[in-house]
Design an enzyme around this catalytic site. Structure first.
Site, mmCIF file in Angstrom:
data_model
loop_
_atom_site.group_PDB
_atom_site.id
_atom_site.type_symbol
_atom_site.label_atom_id
_atom_site.label_comp_id
_atom_site.label_asym_id
_atom_site.label_seq_id
_atom_site.Cartn_x
_atom_site.Cartn_y
_atom_site.Cartn_z
ATOM 1 N N THR A 114 0.850 -1.187 0.000
ATOM 2 C CA THR A 114 0.000 0.000 0.000
ATOM 3 C C THR A 114 0.885 1.236 0.000
ATOM 4 O O THR A 114 1.917 1.263 0.679
ATOM 5 C CB THR A 114 -0.952 0.012 1.215
ATOM 6 O OG1 THR A 114 -1.779 1.176 1.156
ATOM 7 C CG2 THR A 114 -0.201 0.001 2.532
ATOM 8 N N HIS A 133 2.823 -11.491 14.214
ATOM 9 C CA HIS A 133 3.937 -11.960 15.039
ATOM 10 C C HIS A 133 3.767 -13.404 15.488
ATOM 11 O O HIS A 133 4.703 -14.015 16.016
ATOM 12 C CB HIS A 133 4.059 -11.050 16.272
ATOM 13 C CG HIS A 133 5.433 -11.007 16.865
ATOM 14 N ND1 HIS A 133 6.520 -11.645 16.299
ATOM 15 C CD2 HIS A 133 5.907 -10.402 17.991
ATOM 16 C CE1 HIS A 133 7.597 -11.427 17.036
ATOM 17 N NE2 HIS A 133 7.247 -10.682 18.083
#
Length: 411
Positions: free
Chosen positions: A330, A382
């Site tokens: 993006t 994560h």
């Protein structure tokens, strides 16, 4: 007679919103002609008539939520269908003139409901009941704070003692909104879906973001030197997105867990490189996908991105254009963003955020120089990507963009 139903568009799409009727009751339609636009979570779909004839009935108004398989209109087929609406229109008023005491209750409200249906948001069942009872939807005070008329509201409307006390409560939902100072807009289905999915990502992933900065000097110089030659030989304009797409693919190959996703207690490492490219439209952000970006050269990537962006602006993206990406890029820099934390797209494990190029003083070989710098951000899940891999991925992108010849040699 042919029933116009909401078609099955994709396994994940179960409902949509009527965005616009391009035909009205009484209009003639041809087989295969586009008669209504349906807005879904992902794309706008054009629904066609499977038979030629006259559109005699519309059962869902603009703004209504409809389910896959639901009948939303009726087309009377055949040549004899054309004159059919005319007798119906003239036959209804005729009894009204002959029996003025009994007949007006049926035809008059039908005409009023047709006029008010364009501005009143109501469920299909509520509209049907209102037509049967001869009730103007605009005269109903809905319980729903968003103003949507439901079947219960229509049923309760005929009971005067119940309807009367409900009237003062309806304005309470809007008392706090001063219409002279606040403009209230209902969220579109696509905006509601974007909001829902972004919130789901934040709640269902262990999202973390790491940052770095890239010296854009070399890639800007290379682009300046080669853009005219590139355009003459390929017909494509050389932008930065092709460089970043190539750099991302190289980094994903080096750090495969960034190109993965979680499914239950499994990690699925994708062996393909379908890169989503975020595109801003009037209705919100969409992320069409550049398929097999690892197999495309710079020209093919630029052409694909330009084509997808044009389709997004023209509302022509198909489900295949939007599904199945493995990683997303993006670019908030086109709007002037200096730094941001991008949110991951769907089930993907990572997203790269590009930002505006700004000249800043940096240390180069012990000297302070003014260089065109860009902050980049990698948001990642994560749960499956460790800090070492996330930092290494972003560092690889940085090194390749700062040494663009390496990208050209590897393409």
């Amino acid at each position: 007679m042919a029933e116009i139903k909401v078609p099955e568009l994709a396994e994940s799409i179960t409902e949509g919103t009527i965005a616009q009727w391009v035909k009205k009751v009484g209009d003639r339609v041809e087989k295969g002609e586009f008669i209504v636009e349906l807005e879904t979570d992902k794309v706008n779909a054009e629904i066609i008539s499977e038979e030629a004839g006259i559109l005699t009935q519309i059962t869902a108004a603009e703004g209504d939520t409809v389910l896959v398989g639901q009948v939303i209109a009726i087309v009377e087929a055949g040549e004899g269908a054309a004159p059919a609406p005319a007798p119906q229109v003239t036959a209804a008023p005729a009894p009204a003139q002959e029996e003025p005491k009994a007949a007006p209750a049926a035809p008059a409200p039908v005409q009023v409901v047709e006029e008010s249906s364009e501005r009143v948001v109501a469920s299909p069942a509520a509209r049907k009941l209102a037509r049967e009872k001869g009730i103007d939807l605009a005269s109903i005070s809905p319980v729903d704070p968003q103003g949507r008329v439901r079947v219960q509201d229509v049923a309760a409307h005929g009971i005067a003692p119940v309807a009367t006390p409900a009237a003062p409560e309806a304005p309470k939902a809007t008392v706090a909104v001063d219409e002279s100072r606040v403009t209230v807009e209902k969220m579109s289905r696509r905006r509601q879906t974007i909001a829902k999915r972004l919130l789901e990502v934040r709640q269902s992933t262990a999202m973390l973001t790491t940052f770095n900065e890239i010296d854009m000097t070399n890639v800007m110089a290379l682009r300046s030197r080669k853009k005219d030659q590139f355009f003459e030989s390929t017909g494509s304009r050389l932008g930065f997105m092709s460089f970043f797409t190539k750099a991302v693919v190289a980094a994903l190959k080096k750090y495969p867990y960034v190109n993965a996703q979680i499914s239950g207690d499994e990690m699925h490492l994708n062996n393909f490189f379908d890169i989503g490219v975020a595109v801003s439209t009037e209705e919100g952000l969409v992320v069409p996908v550049v398929r097999d970006a690892d197999r495309k050269n710079f020209s093919e990537i630029e052409d694909t991105i330009a084509g997808l962006a044009a389709k997004a602006r023209d509302k022509k993206l198909g489900l295949n254009d939007l599904s199945g990406g493995s990683f997303t890029i993006t670019n908030g820099g086109v709007f002037g963003s200096l730094m941001s934390t991008p949110i991951m797209n769907g089930t993907q494990a990572g997203i790269l955020g590009m930002h505006t190029i700004q000249k800043r003083p940096v240390a180069v070989n012990g000297e302070v120089e003014i260089r065109p710098m860009m902050y980049v951000a990698l948001s990642y899940d994560h749960r499956i990507i460790d800090g070492k891999d996330s930092v290494g991925f972003l560092k690889t992108v940085k090194e390749l963009i700062e040494n663009p010849e390496d990208l050209l040699l590897n393409s």
